[in-house]
Design an enzyme around this catalytic site. Structure first.
Site, PDB file in Angstrom:
ATOM      1  N   ASP A  82       0.864  -1.172   0.000  1.00 51.94           N
ATOM      2  CA  ASP A  82       0.000   0.000   0.000  1.00 51.94           C
ATOM      3  C   ASP A  82       0.912   1.237   0.000  1.00 51.94           C
ATOM      4  O   ASP A  82       2.108   1.147   0.311  1.00 51.94           O
ATOM      5  CB  ASP A  82      -0.880  -0.027   1.245  1.00 51.94           C
TER       6      ASP A  82
ATOM      7  N   ASP B 243      -0.094   5.154   1.046  1.00 55.57           N
ATOM      8  CA  ASP B 243      -0.259   6.110   2.150  1.00 55.57           C
ATOM      9  C   ASP B 243      -0.376   5.390   3.488  1.00 55.57           C
ATOM     10  O   ASP B 243      -1.196   4.482   3.664  1.00 55.57           O
ATOM     11  CB  ASP B 243      -1.508   6.968   1.907  1.00 55.57           C
TER      12      ASP B 243
END
Length: 428
Positions: A264, A266
């Site tokens: 991922d 953020d």
């Protein structure tokens, strides 16, 4: 397809390894660099080879001869004076319409059939292999054409047509880590076009032939995460030697199933700033770059998959999002780390935002915890998802990895970061 190998350099930067033989004849894991190359070419049925020799070139001729002992056919062009990285191309007789061009100091293992097909499909003047590397700040950076989405709710399209070529001394701020790897397919028509503007024998391939003709629109970049490293310095030599011994060079050929770490973005790689729309808020989490560098060195691909509903909400454009991602790649590159690919989902079903884009308010196949981005990466890079990890900071990421049937899904937090995951699960 004919292959031309440039093997005339003196190798001054790697003289501490060997200074009495040509650089391509330096032994690594028991055989010359050049022999490793020829073995890979033969494996890909590329057996028509011309080697351009110069400094101490008799060592190459004495070792390889006509190539029959190595299962290939070798001819030679001998430089009597330095001709640069492309001067000999104007002196070799009967060059075919397209030919493969290599530097003799590079270790690689590539599925050349994919590369050649890519070139032919585009009828390119030249196609160069591009990849991310650990030192983009001192490498030539390639920028390609990005077209607007061609369908409702779609993504921008990378045509792979080169539109800008930045040498390491050219000014740059934030950039995608897409580096010219030094392996090209060149068409003879490009050489003819370039010749009209060249009035010297010593010719630089990048500066005199490729970069000036980017404007013509016929040069393309072929992205691959396959293993390509030059032996220009002692540090790189010893690093590659270790990678050969560990089997990492062979394994990265895309004809083999790959392992990946899906990350991922953020809150996992960079600091969580909510819906990130301001490039100034793109900051790496401490220790992330070092952890990703260890993933790079391990043989796992590093693939970022990220939900970006800010597109659907109308809070940012695709161009602004690309610049934010460019900053991410630049920051990682400054610390010797890189990502092999980045996939985004721009969709979001919730409505009622000022300036929202209705065409992206759809129930898509890619928004995590759905697995569309992982499926796309597996298709592009021949990834075995059952041997791959998903790492993220939300339950949505964990479910995505589980839905895709990854080997394991890892939740990171303030107390358990990427570096902890790497230490526990990733070994070179």
């Amino acid at each position: 397809m004919k292959t031309i190998i440039m093997a005339g350099g003196k190798g001054t930067r790697i003289a501490s390894i060997a200074n009495d033989i040509p650089k391509p004849m330096i032994h690594i894991c028991g055989k010359p660099i050049l022999e490793h190359q020829i073995e890979c070419l033969k494996k890909n049925n590329l057996t028509d080879i011309t080697i351009c020799i110069g400094h101490l070139g008799h060592f190459i001729k004495d070792y390889f001869g006509n190539g029959s002992l190595f299962g290939v056919n070798i001819s030679y062009f001998e430089e009597t004076e330095p001709l640069g990285t492309a001067g000999c191309l104007y002196k070799i007789d009967n060059l075919p319409e397209d030919f493969l061009l290599l530097c003799g100091d590079t270790i690689f293992d590539i599925d050349f059939e994919r590369f050649i097909n890519f070139h032919k499909e585009r009828n390119a003047d030249a196609t160069l292999i591009s990849h991310p590397n650990s030192h983009p700040y001192d490498s030539s950076i390639i920028v390609t054409e990005i077209l607007p989405p061609q369908m409702k709710g779609g993504l921008p399209i990378d045509t792979h047509k080169v539109i800008k070529w930045m040498n390491k001394e050219d000014p740059r701020l934030w950039y995608k880590n897409r580096v010219n790897a030094g392996i090209e397919i060149i068409s003879s028509r490009l050489l003819k076009k370039a010749k009209k503007h060249i009035n010297k024998d010593k010719v630089d391939l990048d500066r005199d032939i490729l970069k000036p003709h980017v404007i013509d629109g016929g040069i393309y970049a072929y992205d691959t995460p396959e293993y390509i490293k030059d032996m220009g310095t002692p540090d790189r030599y010893y690093s590659v030697e270790q990678d050969i011994q560990l089997g990492l060079v062979k394994q990265r050929n895309l004809c083999h199933k790959q392992k990946a770490v899906f990350l991922d973005r953020d809150g996992t790689i960079n600091k969580d700033a909510g819906f990130l729309t301001d490039i100034n808020n793109m900051e790496l989490i401490d220790g992330t770059a070092q952890a990703i560098k260890k993933i790079n060195d391990s043989g796992y691909l590093t693939i970022v998959i990220t939900n970006q509903p800010v597109i659907a909400r109308g809070e940012i454009t695709f161009e602004q999002l690309q610049e934010i991602n460019n900053k991410l790649e630049t920051l990682l590159g400054k610390e010797g780390a890189y990502i092999d690919a980045l996939y985004i989902c721009p969709h979001h079903t919730d409505k009622g935002f000022a300036g929202e884009r209705p065409e992206y308010k759809i129930d898509c196949r890619c928004r995590k915890p759905k697995i569309g981005m992982i499926e796309d990466a597996c298709r592009d890079f021949n990834i075995d998802v059952s041997q791959s990890y998903m790492v993220g900071d939300s339950q949505r990421d964990i479910e995505c990895g589980q839905n895709a049937k990854c080997k394991k899904s890892i939740l990171v937090s303030d107390s358990y970061k990427i570096q902890d995951f790497v230490q526990e699960y990733i070994k070179k």
